[in-house]
Design a protein around this motif. Sequence first.
Motif, PDB file in Angstrom:
ATOM      1  N   SER A 111     -12.797 -12.595   9.057  1.00 46.54           N
ATOM      2  CA  SER A 111     -13.015 -12.200   7.669  1.00 46.54           C
ATOM      3  C   SER A 111     -12.366 -10.878   7.333  1.00 46.54           C
ATOM      4  N   GLY A 112     -11.855 -10.170   8.302  1.00 47.94           N
ATOM      5  CA  GLY A 112     -11.246  -8.876   8.031  1.00 47.94           C
ATOM      6  C   GLY A 112     -10.174  -8.547   9.044  1.00 47.94           C
ATOM      7  N   VAL A 113      -9.671  -7.294   8.932  1.00 46.82           N
ATOM      8  CA  VAL A 113      -8.593  -6.865   9.824  1.00 46.82           C
ATOM      9  C   VAL A 113      -9.050  -5.792  10.802  1.00 46.82           C
ATOM     10  N   GLY A 114     -10.292  -5.335  10.685  1.00 51.71           N
ATOM     11  CA  GLY A 114     -10.748  -4.214  11.501  1.00 51.71           C
ATOM     12  C   GLY A 114     -10.639  -4.464  12.986  1.00 51.71           C
ATOM     13  N   LEU A 115     -11.225  -5.569  13.458  1.00 53.64           N
ATOM     14  CA  LEU A 115     -11.179  -5.855  14.884  1.00 53.64           C
ATOM     15  C   LEU A 115      -9.760  -6.165  15.351  1.00 53.64           C
ATOM     16  N   TRP A 116      -8.950  -6.754  14.465  1.00 53.54           N
ATOM     17  CA  TRP A 116      -7.551  -6.973  14.825  1.00 53.54           C
ATOM     18  C   TRP A 116      -6.858  -5.637  15.090  1.00 53.54           C
ATOM     19  N   LEU A 117      -7.090  -4.656  14.251  1.00 52.41           N
ATOM     20  CA  LEU A 117      -6.471  -3.351  14.444  1.00 52.41           C
ATOM     21  C   LEU A 117      -6.924  -2.723  15.757  1.00 52.41           C
ATOM     22  N   VAL A 118      -8.212  -2.884  16.068  1.00 53.32           N
ATOM     23  CA  VAL A 118      -8.724  -2.349  17.333  1.00 53.32           C
ATOM     24  C   VAL A 118      -8.016  -3.011  18.511  1.00 53.32           C
ATOM     25  N   LYS A 119      -7.904  -4.333  18.449  1.00 54.50           N
ATOM     26  CA  LYS A 119      -7.267  -5.050  19.563  1.00 54.50           C
ATOM     27  C   LYS A 119      -5.806  -4.655  19.711  1.00 54.50           C
ATOM     28  N   TRP A 120      -5.073  -4.504  18.596  1.00 58.06           N
ATOM     29  CA  TRP A 120      -3.664  -4.126  18.672  1.00 58.06           C
ATOM     30  C   TRP A 120      -3.496  -2.770  19.343  1.00 58.06           C
ATOM     31  N   VAL A 121      -4.339  -1.819  18.949  1.00 57.65           N
ATOM     32  CA  VAL A 121      -4.223  -0.468  19.519  1.00 57.65           C
ATOM     33  C   VAL A 121      -4.549  -0.490  21.004  1.00 57.65           C
ATOM     34  N   VAL A 122      -5.640  -1.160  21.373  1.00 57.52           N
ATOM     35  CA  VAL A 122      -6.068  -1.191  22.777  1.00 57.52           C
ATOM     36  C   VAL A 122      -5.028  -1.896  23.644  1.00 57.52           C
ATOM     37  N   ARG A 123      -4.546  -3.039  23.183  1.00 57.97           N
ATOM     38  CA  ARG A 123      -3.546  -3.781  23.951  1.00 57.97           C
ATOM     39  C   ARG A 123      -2.250  -2.995  24.084  1.00 57.97           C
ATOM     40  N   ASN A 124      -1.909  -2.223  23.056  1.00 53.00           N
ATOM     41  CA  ASN A 124      -0.655  -1.470  23.077  1.00 53.00           C
ATOM     42  C   ASN A 124      -0.647  -0.389  24.143  1.00 53.00           C
ATOM     43  N   VAL A 125      -1.821   0.098  24.542  1.00 54.95           N
ATOM     44  CA  VAL A 125      -1.890   1.127  25.585  1.00 54.95           C
ATOM     45  C   VAL A 125      -2.241   0.528  26.941  1.00 54.95           C
ATOM     46  N   GLY A 156      -3.158   6.550  27.196  1.00 51.08           N
ATOM     47  CA  GLY A 156      -3.332   6.064  25.837  1.00 51.08           C
ATOM     48  C   GLY A 156      -2.444   6.797  24.870  1.00 51.08           C
ATOM     49  N   SER A 157      -2.967   6.983  23.669  1.00 47.37           N
ATOM     50  CA  SER A 157      -2.217   7.664  22.615  1.00 47.37           C
ATOM     51  C   SER A 157      -3.224   8.103  21.560  1.00 47.37           C
ATOM     52  N   PRO A 158      -2.794   8.955  20.647  1.00 39.36           N
ATOM     53  CA  PRO A 158      -3.712   9.371  19.576  1.00 39.36           C
ATOM     54  C   PRO A 158      -4.210   8.209  18.734  1.00 39.36           C
ATOM     55  N   ALA A 159      -3.485   7.055  18.736  1.00 38.13           N
ATOM     56  CA  ALA A 159      -3.930   5.913  17.948  1.00 38.13           C
ATOM     57  C   ALA A 159      -5.275   5.379  18.423  1.00 38.13           C
ATOM     58  N   LEU A 160      -5.700   5.740  19.639  1.00 36.37           N
ATOM     59  CA  LEU A 160      -7.018   5.300  20.116  1.00 36.37           C
ATOM     60  C   LEU A 160      -8.132   5.798  19.209  1.00 36.37           C
ATOM     61  N   SER A 161      -7.936   6.972  18.613  1.00 32.53           N
ATOM     62  CA  SER A 161      -8.972   7.494  17.719  1.00 32.53           C
ATOM     63  C   SER A 161      -9.182   6.573  16.532  1.00 32.53           C
ATOM     64  N   LEU A 162      -8.106   5.935  16.049  1.00 32.58           N
ATOM     65  CA  LEU A 162      -8.236   4.983  14.950  1.00 32.58           C
ATOM     66  C   LEU A 162      -9.052   3.766  15.367  1.00 32.58           C
ATOM     67  N   ALA A 163      -8.858   3.303  16.606  1.00 31.85           N
ATOM     68  CA  ALA A 163      -9.604   2.141  17.080  1.00 31.85           C
ATOM     69  C   ALA A 163     -11.099   2.446  17.169  1.00 31.85           C
ATOM     70  N   PHE A 164     -11.457   3.588  17.749  1.00 30.72           N
ATOM     71  CA  PHE A 164     -12.879   3.925  17.866  1.00 30.72           C
ATOM     72  C   PHE A 164     -13.480   4.252  16.500  1.00 30.72           C
ATOM     73  N   GLU A 165     -12.680   4.826  15.630  1.00 31.46           N
ATOM     74  CA  GLU A 165     -13.152   5.091  14.266  1.00 31.46           C
ATOM     75  C   GLU A 165     -13.484   3.783  13.550  1.00 31.46           C
ATOM     76  N   GLU A 166     -12.638   2.766  13.761  1.00 33.64           N
ATOM     77  CA  GLU A 166     -12.887   1.470  13.141  1.00 33.64           C
ATOM     78  C   GLU A 166     -14.160   0.834  13.683  1.00 33.64           C
ATOM     79  N   LEU A 167     -14.399   0.944  14.992  1.00 31.85           N
ATOM     80  CA  LEU A 167     -15.614   0.375  15.574  1.00 31.85           C
ATOM     81  C   LEU A 167     -16.866   1.051  15.018  1.00 31.85           C
ATOM     82  N   LEU A 168     -16.817   2.384  14.856  1.00 31.14           N
ATOM     83  CA  LEU A 168     -17.971   3.090  14.298  1.00 31.14           C
ATOM     84  C   LEU A 168     -18.188   2.708  12.838  1.00 31.14           C
TER      85      LEU A 168
END
Length: 590
Positions: A518-532, A451-463
């Motif tokens: 309605s938002g961008v949160g889950l999109w950001l999560v998907k982009w980060v996860v797919r990127n790794v 992965g990468s440090p960007a994973l922390s952003l994805a889990f932060e968004e989910l929380l």
Amino acid sequence: MVSASLAVVLLAAVVGMGVAALVWLHRDRPGAGPLAAFVVAASLWAVAHGLELAVPGVVLMERLLQIQLTLSVVIPVAWLVTVLEYTGHPHWLTRRRVALLLVEPAVFVTLVWSNAAHRLVWRGGSVVTSAETSTLVPVWGLTRWGHLAYMLVLILAGGALLIRTMLRTTDRFQGQVLALLAAITVPTVGHSVHALDLVPARFDPTSLGYVVSGVVLSGALLRGQLLDVAPVTRDLGQEAVFTEMDDAVVIVDEAGRIVDVNDAATALFSADPAALSGRELAAELPDLAETVPEAGERAQTETRLEHDGAVRYYDVRITPLYRSYGVVSGHLVSLRDVTDRRQREQRIDVLNRLLRHDIRNEMNVVRGNADLLADSVDPAERDRIDRIVRTVDGIVDRSNKIGRVSEALERERAEPVRLPELLGTVVAEARNRYPRADVTLDCPDACWVDGSPALSLAFEELLDNAVEHSDGAPNVDIAVSVRNEGVVVRVSDDGPGIADHERDVILAGEETPLQHGSGVGLWLVKWVVRNVGGTLSFVDGPGTTVEIELPAATGPSTVDDRSAGEPPRDGSTATDSVTDDSAADGSPTV
């Protein structure tokens, strides 16, 4: 008792007819039809020669000789047609050319059967008797030598075409070509040697040559390599790809001259495509010619070409073309039009700048003015000011969030990430932000992912989503498990859940005017996860459960970390899993 020579010739006929039957079974293959005619004519020739050795009387021998000479005209024509079909050139056989090919055989056969009137094919002969066999030895005329020369020309033409194919094809097809060459060379050499009387012999060895031909063809057929897969199929496929592909393709020789262009490339040139062959690429498209490297080198670059007043951008890939023995014969230049992609990237860059900088700055101005108005407006209007402030804060927060993820994705590099450490930090920060939330983490100690440090952003968004969309005190559980060759992270909450249309948009990977999130949160999560290299999915049930599967990785061989296996210094022991629970008073514990 029949002599050995007669037995050998008759055996040639039997083998030849057997080969003809095998070839006929494959008559749907390129070249099978004329090849069957070739082998049948050769076999009947052998039968006629065998009968000539056995029958008495000059008259009957002359009739059998006429049959042999008639069958001989089939051999070169059938051979050339076989080669043309096998190598993918059947279009060469126009009606006019076929008629020209058959002129000499038709004239020769006519002269053979009318030889008694003019004596142009043979002028007489003598009967040579040996043991139980006898054969007619004619004195050949000029017409016979002309026909022999014509046979050799057609056979050599087919052989030259096969050799050309062999030099340009793969090892598998080279074996097929060698089989065909051997099958024609042996009887042709034998026939020529006998006709020129280079080796004294009492009978024509051509039949023996066809015995060898039959063995070669039979072996090739039994291996399934001669007609099952022919180079013509591959050549036709390559030609179709070259002609119909959307990318423009230009083939140039080692001197930079244009050899061929496909249909998509014709729009690049001002000249008629039929007149391009042989012209200098530098004279037609100088900007493209500058991208072609030295002979034998590959290259990939981008260039711009102007045509009819319009500028287009192209991704250029250049591949060297090799002949036999590694000799470079030119380059294949492939151009993919990336103008639309380039324009989209420019628009995205502009929109990204507007979202991350301009809009954020303007929203800060709006918020500042709203704060100033809050003290001067009527208390009854204070709710409106608060709503403006909350809306502005939401826009700024989204802008900051997108900016953080974009920067992380642009600069990140794949590396092994120790998941307990990353998730522990995210959970601790979430507890600090949301003291009322009950966040738990269950993760094995020795758990590493690609992965990468960007994973922390994805889990932060989910929380953040789990807490912010909860009506009361939210409970969020993060459970990590190892499944096959991946690591599964399951984030569950007891909130109202995600609407079905929101899930569908994220899983489909695109939004439409009638279906959007309605938002961008889950999109950001998907982009980060797919990127790794991971996947995101939703689990049905109460609340919301998001499941992320990440590729497992092997951690460093030595890790200076107590949770990686080193006993704690306070004397306690490390467990196989780490569970983080909020303290009773709501203070965070890790």
